[in-house]
Design a protein around this motif. Structure first.
Motif, short mmCIF file in Angstrom:
data_model
loop_
_atom_site.label_atom_id
_atom_site.label_comp_id
_atom_site.label_asym_id
_atom_site.label_seq_id
_atom_site.Cartn_x
_atom_site.Cartn_y
_atom_site.Cartn_z
N ALA A 26 0.82 -1.22 0.00
CA ALA A 26 0.00 0.00 0.00
C ALA A 26 0.85 1.26 0.00
O ALA A 26 0.41 2.30 -0.49
CB ALA A 26 -0.94 -0.01 1.21
N ALA A 27 2.07 1.18 0.52
CA ALA A 27 2.96 2.35 0.54
C ALA A 27 3.30 2.79 -0.88
O ALA A 27 3.33 3.99 -1.19
CB ALA A 27 4.23 2.06 1.33
N THR A 30 0.32 4.52 -2.37
CA THR A 30 0.24 5.90 -1.86
C THR A 30 1.19 6.81 -2.63
O THR A 30 0.83 7.93 -3.01
CB THR A 30 0.57 5.94 -0.35
N ASP A 33 -0.29 7.59 -5.96
CA ASP A 33 -1.35 8.59 -5.82
C ASP A 33 -0.74 9.99 -5.68
O ASP A 33 -1.23 10.95 -6.27
CB ASP A 33 -2.23 8.30 -4.60
#
Length: 85
Positions: A26-27, A30, A33
């Motif tokens: 998920a890092a 992120t 994004d």
């Protein structure tokens, strides 16, 4: 000649995440994004020293060490940043 401040310095940072040991997939999501916004982000090292504002130009990822579900146990990545004056 006169110093006019830092130029458009570009840097590449390489690293790896290994979910369950160090980091999460998920890092990287992120970071993608953050890159998509095109906004400047502060570059801060692990000692808390701020190295200036940068934009994320590219993020490259290579996954390996797959488990039986198809999930990667390791992801190597490289991030290219450009300093914003």
């Amino acid at each position: 000649s006169q110093f006019l401040g830092p130029g458009h310095e570009s840097i590449r940072l390489a690293g790896a995440i290994m979910p369950g040991l160090a980091g999460r997939h998920a890092a990287l999501a992120t970071l993608r994004d953050m890159a998509a916004t095109g906004e400047t982000q502060p570059l801060v090292d692990t000692s808390g020293v701020v190295h200036g504002d940068f934009v994320i130009l590219t993020i490259e990822e290579t996954q390996s060490e797959f488990i039986d579900t198809g999930a990667a146990r390791k992801a190597d990545f490289t991030i290219e940043l450009r300093r914003v004056a």
